[in-house]
Motif scaffolding. Structure first.
Motif, PDB file in Angstrom:
ATOM      1  N   ARG A 117       0.850  -1.189   0.000  1.00  0.00           N
ATOM      2  CA  ARG A 117       0.000   0.000   0.000  1.00  0.00           C
ATOM      3  C   ARG A 117       0.885   1.239   0.000  1.00  0.00           C
ATOM      4  N   LEU A 118       0.343   2.325  -0.483  1.00  0.00           N
ATOM      5  CA  LEU A 118       1.071   3.597  -0.536  1.00  0.00           C
ATOM      6  C   LEU A 118       0.904   4.294   0.803  1.00  0.00           C
ATOM      7  N   THR A 119       2.013   4.585   1.457  1.00  0.00           N
ATOM      8  CA  THR A 119       1.969   5.046   2.849  1.00  0.00           C
ATOM      9  C   THR A 119       2.144   6.541   3.013  1.00  0.00           C
ATOM     10  N   THR A 120       2.473   7.282   1.927  1.00  0.00           N
ATOM     11  CA  THR A 120       2.662   8.724   2.042  1.00  0.00           C
ATOM     12  C   THR A 120       1.828   9.444   0.989  1.00  0.00           C
ATOM     13  N   VAL A 121       1.574  10.728   1.246  1.00  0.00           N
ATOM     14  CA  VAL A 121       0.817  11.545   0.291  1.00  0.00           C
ATOM     15  C   VAL A 121       1.585  11.656  -1.022  1.00  0.00           C
ATOM     16  N   LEU A 122       2.909  11.831  -0.948  1.00  0.00           N
ATOM     17  CA  LEU A 122       3.719  11.971  -2.154  1.00  0.00           C
ATOM     18  C   LEU A 122       3.588  10.751  -3.051  1.00  0.00           C
ATOM     19  N   THR A 123       3.722   9.552  -2.479  1.00  0.00           N
ATOM     20  CA  THR A 123       3.657   8.344  -3.308  1.00  0.00           C
ATOM     21  C   THR A 123       2.261   8.146  -3.889  1.00  0.00           C
ATOM     22  N   ARG A 124       1.230   8.471  -3.106  1.00  0.00           N
ATOM     23  CA  ARG A 124      -0.132   8.333  -3.640  1.00  0.00           C
ATOM     24  C   ARG A 124      -0.360   9.298  -4.810  1.00  0.00           C
ATOM     25  N   ARG A 125       0.073  10.534  -4.652  1.00  0.00           N
ATOM     26  CA  ARG A 125      -0.095  11.513  -5.735  1.00  0.00           C
ATOM     27  C   ARG A 125       0.732  11.123  -6.950  1.00  0.00           C
ATOM     28  N   LEU A 126       1.936  10.614  -6.719  1.00  0.00           N
ATOM     29  CA  LEU A 126       2.816  10.234  -7.822  1.00  0.00           C
ATOM     30  C   LEU A 126       2.200   9.095  -8.638  1.00  0.00           C
ATOM     31  N   VAL A 127       1.639   8.114  -7.964  1.00  0.00           N
ATOM     32  CA  VAL A 127       1.011   6.995  -8.658  1.00  0.00           C
ATOM     33  C   VAL A 127      -0.249   7.452  -9.391  1.00  0.00           C
ATOM     34  N   GLN A 128      -1.023   8.323  -8.758  1.00  0.00           N
ATOM     35  CA  GLN A 128      -2.226   8.847  -9.428  1.00  0.00           C
ATOM     36  C   GLN A 128      -1.862   9.604 -10.704  1.00  0.00           C
ATOM     37  N   VAL A 129      -0.821  10.434 -10.622  1.00  0.00           N
ATOM     38  CA  VAL A 129      -0.390  11.184 -11.803  1.00  0.00           C
ATOM     39  C   VAL A 129       0.086  10.232 -12.900  1.00  0.00           C
ATOM     40  N   THR A 130       0.786   9.175 -12.506  1.00  0.00           N
ATOM     41  CA  THR A 130       1.305   8.213 -13.494  1.00  0.00           C
ATOM     42  C   THR A 130       0.171   7.498 -14.213  1.00  0.00           C
ATOM     43  N   TYR A 131      -0.797   6.987 -13.448  1.00  0.00           N
ATOM     44  CA  TYR A 131      -1.940   6.331 -14.092  1.00  0.00           C
ATOM     45  C   TYR A 131      -2.725   7.320 -14.955  1.00  0.00           C
ATOM     46  N   GLY A 132      -2.843   8.561 -14.481  1.00  0.00           N
ATOM     47  CA  GLY A 132      -3.537   9.568 -15.277  1.00  0.00           C
ATOM     48  C   GLY A 132      -2.799   9.883 -16.565  1.00  0.00           C
TER      49      GLY A 132
END
Length: 584
Positions: free
Chosen positions: A117-132
């Protein structure tokens, strides 16, 4: 996991394997159509299906962790880009659109590893941007992509691939700038992700680094080659070095990708080996309650040098470590260890990362519980045995006093009365009466002597009154063989003195009855907090502790007070019996 849950997991795994087989088969067919060699096909299938195999193992092993599912998804999406090798417009458009989806999944896998699981805000945003970027940017890029005009826009060397079902010819002029921006965005994301990975590594604990080192090596290598892959698109002239250099980068990138799932499997294998080491932990700990040795054994198995071990202190009502400091029960990374009846035994304060392997922690806790309960039972048994021996000695002393103050005193008074009768019968003419009085006096005197011997055997009064040295000297005077005594004239705990005394009694009895000894030496001295008592005879030797009930009883008695018995008795070489008792 219940049977219904297991069936659900098996069903999902079967579906994932089937999807991977279809994706791999379609991807290999399309890749072969684009002109790929047999080696290229094998390498490509090896990468994708390596993720699938490792993912299935991880998913089955830890169904609650999303890492396995991401690895399977990475293996399935690995083949999507190959569909650009077909002449089917819809399949070509699908492959062009989702060509980079496996990179987005890989980034998600890397940033969520090993928790899943993604444990930080940075990693969650980074993955969201990548999928987007893949979903939106890939779609727009597909609208602009004419495979007949842009033959170098994919990793496939296929001039006859396509057409593209989604292609909009009016926007062809926008493809070049948008394609460069698209790949540049992916490169920037890779750089940010690499920085995030390095930061995670820098702030990781020693236990996490050791457990995950193989996987991090594979992930790091894969990330490096993915960035080089991006560089061919961002800087077009870089690929002009030659197709051989470009192909070499692709080959090394694929090999690095294969290393990632197998590195993860190596991490899983290491965790299995850790759990296998727990059996050795039980042997290492044994019944040793020393906090330092316990912690050392636990650190070796868990691989966590920061581990703190708190043992339950009944008086303070809390867990304390070897230095007496409290180990708090609140916070992350705490594993309590309780006895079967619920009594608190210990508390492990460990790296929170170890919570990712709950089975290992449970196994270690069970081993520690077994060791501490054994220590507790042994301590209780020793305390009970000590109290029994102490009670027996107290009872022997009471019997000796009762005999001395009761029966022996009455017999002495009786002897005095008989002697007064003897004096009165000195001039009596009846000789038979005088003889009867003499026999009565002799019998009473013998009874007193026998009673004194019995009382002395039960518990010698001189031991209580004057101590061990005087009691051993008196014992030597009454022994059946010559005995030389060398004993320090100091007092010890009554239980220690009586145990030492009866040890010498048993040794002298054996020397006279069985060893055919001509002389015995006895010594008693204080040495490093222990009373050391030795008897040495010159008899025939060959004493066997297993066949002698008296010596076995002595060994048990000594063990009850934390003492030890050593016997050295070679055949024909005499016997040395050494008893060591703690005396402070």
């Amino acid at each position: 996991m219940d049977s219904q849950g297991e069936r659900a997991v098996r069903l999902r795994l079967t579906g994932a394997v089937a999807l991977a087989a279809v994706s791999g088969g379609a991807g290999a067919w399309a890749y072969a159509r684009s002109g790929a060699s047999a080696g290229d096909l094998v390498r490509d299938l090896a990468v994708g299906w390596a993720y699938v195999v490792a993912g299935v193992v991880a998913w089955r092993r830890r169904p609650a962790n999303h890492t396995g599912r991401l690895m399977v998804l990475e293996g399935v999406t690995w083949f999507f880009g190959n569909l650009q090798g077909t002449a089917v417009p819809a399949l070509f458009a699908f492959g062009a659109w989702w060509e980079a989806l496996n990179m987005a999944v890989l980034l998600h896998l890397i940033l969520s590893f090993p928790e899943g699981r993604l444990t930080t805000v940075l990693t969650r945003r980074l993955v969201q941007v990548t999928y987007g970027l893949v979903a939106v940017g890939g779609f727009v890029r597909t609208l602009l992509f004419d495979p007949a005009a842009e033959t170098g826009a994919t990793y496939l060397d296929c001039r006859e691939c396509g057409p593209n079902l989604l292609h909009v010819p009016a926007w062809d002029s926008l493809f070049g700038p948008f394609d460069a921006a698209y790949h540049a965005s992916g490169w920037v994301i890779s750089i940010v992700a690499a920085v995030a990975i390095v930061q995670r590594w820098r702030h990781a604990s020693a236990a996490r680094r050791r457990a995950l080192l193989p996987a991090w090596i594979g992930i790091g290598v894969a990330t490096v080659f993915l960035m080089w892959d991006m560089l061919f698109y961002v800087v077009p002239w870089f690929g002009g070095v030659g197709s051989l250099a470009e192909q070499a980068v692709y080959v090394m990138s694929d090999l690095a990708q294969v290393a990632v799932p197998f590195a993860f499997l190596a991490g899983l294998l290491r965790m299995r080996l850790q759990r296998a080491e727990v059996s050795g932990l039980v042997i290492d700990i044994g019944t040793d309650s020393d906090p330092a040795r316990l912690r050392e054994a636990l650190v070796r198995v868990l691989g966590d040098p920061t581990l703190r071990l708190g043992l339950w202190d009944e008086e303070r009502g809390r867990h304390v470590d070897g230095s007496g400091r409290e180990v708090a029960a609140d916070g992350a990374g705490r594993t309590p260890v309780a006895a079967a009846d619920g009594r608190p035994l210990a508390l492990l304060h460990h790296d929170p990362a170890l919570a990712e392997d709950p089975e290992l922690l449970q196994s270690v806790a069970a081993a520690l519980r077994l060791a501490l309960e054994n220590v507790w039972l042994r301590t209780r048994a020793k305390d009970v045995a000590t109290r029994i021996v102490a009670a027996a000695d107290a009872e022997r002393g009471r019997l000796e006093r009762d005999l001395h103050d009761g029966a022996q005193t009455r017999l002495v008074f009786a002897l005095m009365s008989v002697r007064r009768v003897q004096k009165g019968l000195v001039d009596h003419p009846d000789a038979t009466l005088r003889e009867a009085a003499d026999e009565a006096e002799t019998s009473v005197r013998h009874a007193i002597d026998e009673l004194r011997g019995i009382a002395h055997g039960i518990h010698p009064a001189v031991l209580t009154r004057d101590g061990l040295a005087a009691a051993l000297s008196e014992l030597a005077e009454e022994a059946a063989v010559p005995v030389v005594v060398a004993a320090e004239s100091r007092r010890y705990d009554p239980l220690v003195e009586s145990t030492a005394y009866f040890t010498v009694c048993e040794a002298l009895t054996n020397a006279a009855k069985h060893a055919e000894a001509r002389a015995v030496s006895v010594s008693a001295r204080h040495h490093e907090g222990r009373l050391v008592v030795e008897t040495v005879d010159d008899g025939v030797g060959g004493v066997d502790l297993a066949r002698g009930t008296g010596l076995r009883g002595l060994a048990d008695r000594l063990a009850a007070v934390d003492g030890v018995l050593h016997i050295h008795s070679p055949a024909g070489g005499g016997t040395r019996i050494r008893a060591e008792l703690p005396c402070g």
